[in-house]
Scaffold this motif. Sequence first.
Motif, PDB file in Angstrom:
ATOM      1  N   ASP A 151     -88.020 -52.804  19.460  1.00  8.35           N
ATOM      2  CA  ASP A 151     -89.297 -52.818  18.753  1.00  8.35           C
ATOM      3  C   ASP A 151     -88.994 -53.307  17.341  1.00  8.35           C
ATOM      4  N   THR A 152     -89.231 -54.588  17.106  1.00 12.06           N
ATOM      5  CA  THR A 152     -88.831 -55.194  15.828  1.00 12.06           C
ATOM      6  C   THR A 152     -90.063 -55.504  14.977  1.00 12.06           C
ATOM      7  N   THR A 153     -89.831 -55.839  13.716  1.00 14.21           N
ATOM      8  CA  THR A 153     -90.963 -55.980  12.795  1.00 14.21           C
ATOM      9  C   THR A 153     -91.704 -57.303  12.981  1.00 14.21           C
ATOM     10  N   ILE A 154     -92.967 -57.275  12.599  1.00 17.20           N
ATOM     11  CA  ILE A 154     -93.842 -58.447  12.668  1.00 17.20           C
ATOM     12  C   ILE A 154     -93.661 -59.289  11.402  1.00 17.20           C
ATOM     13  N   MET A 155     -93.663 -58.623  10.239  1.00 18.02           N
ATOM     14  CA  MET A 155     -93.518 -59.326   8.951  1.00 18.02           C
ATOM     15  C   MET A 155     -92.079 -59.827   8.849  1.00 18.02           C
ATOM     16  N   LEU A 158     -96.116 -63.763   9.448  1.00 26.25           N
ATOM     17  CA  LEU A 158     -96.292 -62.899  10.605  1.00 26.25           C
ATOM     18  C   LEU A 158     -95.703 -63.627  11.799  1.00 26.25           C
ATOM     19  N   ARG A 159     -94.868 -62.944  12.565  1.00 30.50           N
ATOM     20  CA  ARG A 159     -94.210 -63.620  13.686  1.00 30.50           C
ATOM     21  C   ARG A 159     -95.235 -64.220  14.646  1.00 30.50           C
ATOM     22  N   ARG A 179     -97.231 -57.101  19.050  1.00 33.52           N
ATOM     23  CA  ARG A 179     -98.258 -57.985  18.541  1.00 33.52           C
ATOM     24  C   ARG A 179     -97.645 -59.238  17.918  1.00 33.52           C
ATOM     25  N   PHE A 229     -98.972 -63.272  16.072  1.00 32.93           N
ATOM     26  CA  PHE A 229    -100.089 -63.868  15.342  1.00 32.93           C
ATOM     27  C   PHE A 229     -99.981 -65.384  15.295  1.00 32.93           C
ATOM     28  N   ARG A 261    -106.119 -65.318  17.686  1.00 28.80           N
ATOM     29  CA  ARG A 261    -105.262 -65.386  16.494  1.00 28.80           C
ATOM     30  C   ARG A 261    -104.296 -64.210  16.421  1.00 28.80           C
ATOM     31  N   GLU A 262    -104.525 -63.205  17.232  1.00 24.84           N
ATOM     32  CA  GLU A 262    -103.668 -62.023  17.228  1.00 24.84           C
ATOM     33  C   GLU A 262    -103.618 -61.528  18.657  1.00 24.84           C
ATOM     34  N   THR A 309    -101.142 -59.463  22.036  1.00 21.05           N
ATOM     35  CA  THR A 309     -99.999 -58.667  22.464  1.00 21.05           C
ATOM     36  C   THR A 309     -99.183 -59.477  23.470  1.00 21.05           C
TER      37      THR A 309
END
Lengths: 692, 692
Positions: B112-116, B255-256, B287, B289, B303-304, B306
Amino acid sequence: MRIDYLSSPLSHLLRSRTSRHFIRSATRTATWNRIPRDTSTMTTVNKTAHPFDKTRFDALLNRRFFYAPAFEIYGGVAGLYDYGPPGSSLQANIIAEWRRHFIVEEAMLELDTTIMTPSPVFEASGHVARFADWMVKDTLNGEVLRADHLVKNVLEARLAGDKEARGAVPVPVATDKKKKKQVKTTAVKLEDAVIAEYESILAQLDNYSGPELGQLMRTHSITNPGSGNPVGEPQQFNLMFASSIGPTGQHPGYLRPETAQGHFLNFSRLLEFNNGRVPFASAQIGRSFRNEISPRAGLLRVREFTMAEIEHFVDPLEKTHTRFSEVAHVELVLLDKYTQASGQTTTRRMTVGEAVKQGVIANETLGYFVARIFAFLVRIGIDEKRLRFRQHMANEMAHYAADCWDAEIQNSVGGWTECVGCADRSAYDLSVHSAKTGQPLVVRQALKEPIVEEKAVAEWDKKSLGKTFKGDAAAVSAAVENMDEAALMRLKGELAQGPAKVQAADGCEFTVEPSMLTIERKTLKTSIREFTPNVIEPSFGLGRILYCLLEHSFWSREQDVERGVLSLPAVVAPTKVLIVPLSARAEFDPLVQEVSSRLRKAGVHARVDDSNTSIGKRYARNDELGTPFGITLDFASVQNRTMTLRERDTTDQRIGSFDDVISTVTDLVFGTIDWSEACQRLPAYDGVQAVE
Amino acid sequence: MRIDYLSSPLSHLLRSRTSRHFIRSATRTATWNRIPRDTSTMTTVNKTAHPFDKTRFDALLNRRFFYAPAFEIYGGVAGLYDYGPPGSSLQANIIAEWRRHFIVEEAMLELDTTIMTPSPVFEASGHVARFADWMVKDTLNGEVLRADHLVKNVLEARLAGDKEARGAVPVPVATDKKKKKQVKTTAVKLEDAVIAEYESILAQLDNYSGPELGQLMRTHSITNPGSGNPVGEPQQFNLMFASSIGPTGQHPGYLRPETAQGHFLNFSRLLEFNNGRVPFASAQIGRSFRNEISPRAGLLRVREFTMAEIEHFVDPLEKTHTRFSEVAHVELVLLDKYTQASGQTTTRRMTVGEAVKQGVIANETLGYFVARIFAFLVRIGIDEKRLRFRQHMANEMAHYAADCWDAEIQNSVGGWTECVGCADRSAYDLSVHSAKTGQPLVVRQALKEPIVEEKAVAEWDKKSLGKTFKGDAAAVSAAVENMDEAALMRLKGELAQGPAKVQAADGCEFTVEPSMLTIERKTLKTSIREFTPNVIEPSFGLGRILYCLLEHSFWSREQDVERGVLSLPAVVAPTKVLIVPLSARAEFDPLVQEVSSRLRKAGVHARVDDSNTSIGKRYARNDELGTPFGITLDFASVQNRTMTLRERDTTDQRIGSFDDVISTVTDLVFGTIDWSEACQRLPAYDGVQAVE
């Protein structure tokens, strides 16, 4: 809701000492207590033989990849973390239990709303104007610091220096290399009056505004401890990450800092889904973002995090709860606002029933959720002795909130840290969005008896309303709409004198001309009651809970401090059962397959470790991963179809047939029996094969 | 991986006709087939009595709040959707099944890695430079359009106009109000050669570059159909949402647009977690983007969204798969790249085993995942007749990719739409991050026999390497490091002549002076083999799958077109069992409590509907929600402790004791029996009470 770092009323020094002492003297016994120590064949375990060692603990989490700094090979970014396999599983299991405990148990309506949010939504909610922290800049090198943290760190360091000067044992410096900015303590004795003043400031830190923090810095000569340079006046820094939506760059958007707005915006659809009835609750689990100024507290303060939020919509006149009697007896440790405002941190134990009765907690629904939060946290493995509920102080709470309680969990990094907030937000959120959009966000109930009454009624000259206030017209008319009888009659009086001021829900004032608005008392017959529901909001920071849970679960074996164990309850443990064949030899393969497949069918998450190392080492690795049970397959398994079952905390081993061991471990994992009951089913194993 | 809208080789017109015809003639029978129609007591159901009606379907999804435009009360934002209670549950159940089918079944390592994400990561991966779509601007009103969609929509409209002019039935215009921009068709007959040319262009649309699209627009006089104005030259628009991290604004972040980079960056930790062995797979659900230019295809282009992604790390010399034999027999519908490049869309059925043997699919591991994707999609309820696998064409695929297959699911909005991508990405991702960071992202394997060989060895003058190339030094030396024997000897030859050019993994060229680098042949003994693993990447767009699943599940009752049903399989249905008391009278309460609690204990998600409306209406509402089973509690339940069990699709009702009905419905929900088996356990109910 703003989950925030707790600025505890005690100094950091006092807290960290208390914390260490606490860990030494009172460790997690909640789950342990279930295993009676007098069973003669069972091993006794001393989990407190070694004091909590943050360095060893961090090394374990890092070695086993519970989580790690994100973008580590690129040098990392403060406040961003990736969860590895055991961390993700632990988080997924906490979420699954949260779903069962809250959503399924109370038939809540789950939502999954978007993170990217157009600006007008956060303008209405107040986030664009007010979702900010106070920061100061080093006037020479430009370094940015959070104002309240600066005051806290410097005053705490001075208090620590005073202790040292008075001959107390120096506090060990944390060895975390990331903490470069830690304020160094200097052994300087302070006057008693100064100590008292510092402690009083620290006890009320959340109560200060930005200008007040600036005044404190001047009064107490607080400079940037890293450089020794003076800092400027506190300025607000908005914590939302900004972006823009679409190819033209004309639509500013923000990443949500909480999931709550997604619930409020969908209120009408949710109400309809619930057949028009209140109370009901919506629930959402999802990622949120806050551009923290300089995060340096591990998982306790991050820029991206997973939240779980509930919005319970309730009739403002009826905040009782039908299931309150089920929780009224639950005893909690409470720290109320009056105690804190007087500069104290004395907690008291009382039942939820008593707290609501005495008015300590504002109403039954709020009390019900506080008790449910307590039950959830204890169930997943939080030590209830290190859990308390702290009430927000007057200035700390938003002006619209009726009452707010934080579940604070004690840990070695942040002391008592807010991990769950539980607030009665009144009708604020629905009102502001309704005012901004002109959409009614209300409940309409048929009255059994129509009410005939004389009432003040406001009538607008629609044309001039729109012409004068344009985009704000809806907000202005909503503000008048929401006035009670007395306010309306007051406004009528004012208008008789000339133009009058009207305040919209977002706080803006508008001037209304007498010609635009007529207010008259009329006789009205009402057969429908229309109201804006109030919102009770329990809001969980899952990363903080996960971190505290890991800390509460960690200990080292008495005989060897290097052998760390995470005593995670089975319900949240990443893997429930480890299957360990004596070796990777082919003759064990069919047995491994059989046991794996039978456990999978029983719904028990198991993993096989057939790596080329001793059974003892493989178990030690899985003690670090928190795996509660182990099954060993050896030559006896091939010959007699028996296998052994090992319990993580005691390292106790039992033996039985495949059928018996599988059914016993299944019952253990699902919590229908405990280890002492398992011991009554399976005899002790005294073989030497798997001795560690 | 870039999940992209399929520009199908057929025109939109042809597709939408094919689609409608298809739905009429061949509906979902997969699950239905499990219910034998010759059981005399069972109702027969005609799911194809009414043609698929998009308007009714959309109305159902909206009415039951499966999903809705996000920020609807603020006017909405294109490409952003919120999932309501049934939509969130459906998504959560699809995810749970995905976890079981992929992660648990193959012991994958979940992350579970970061989006930013900080900019340097996406600079290395190539996203900053190349993750873009071509857009054109209306030269007069400034409207922005996606270039390939513009070409597609205009040519398809012309083809449709031609059909109309030739006397074909006009294609009904979609009634969705959101589709304001739909291109109007005009009945103009085209020459046969023009038709052929348009069809050929459409078949290869994904193959064109921006300048080529510009050329096509000029050649075929394509203007903005909305305004009739000319459009400018195609320009690239990066699809990543930009933001900045921290308070100073100096750290750009994105955002990834996919979760994949989070896997690659953690490769070394994952490898260590797996005890240094390959193959292994990581998996992540989260999620992502993409700032789409003008999304107008509902959940198919957002645009967003899962995603669920797997990165399977494998030895480049060993792309066989140990479990391939388990799937070799699976028959798939394939559309290969050669067929498409020749302007055709003819599919062929073949087994995965045959496809790999013939080299249609590049290797066993890729074939294994294609087959597993197929099994997953069919298991959750996708109609296998509306599912095919399409291979990427040469220009469509990234230069480093070895092979790529999309699972395309047919639907009324996008025709054949890519919902899962499955690519062999070779060693690209790990290589670029390794080159950029200087961190080795490799597997080290002990060789059984050390290899002694003469080999060209490059030796740098470290000082001048660093001085000359600074931040790029690692990339330059990695480029030379990765050269094979022949390339190294060629470089040696070039350096003998003077300065030589070296190309880094990201394509940049660097000039190397002869003094900086010595290349000599030396005798080396190697006992460790070091290699960069290749990556096979199955990547799932869950929103697209969910949308197609809803469309494939929808039909209307033969006797009443207004009565819509969603035939979702129990494994993904939001609610498994509806409990319907005859009325909200108090005498039913204890029974409702008992049945609810027993089902909850059995792990079956049930909901009670005691709303004040007829049983028939309550069932009809739950047919729309896809609830597969219903239990009715009436006076007979109070008197005799019997209850009825209703099956959604047939509306068949059975009767039995509490115990029998609860155990039967539990088995049905967990899929251990089907409805025909349930009918053998429980007699038909012929009461009138619950007849609809």
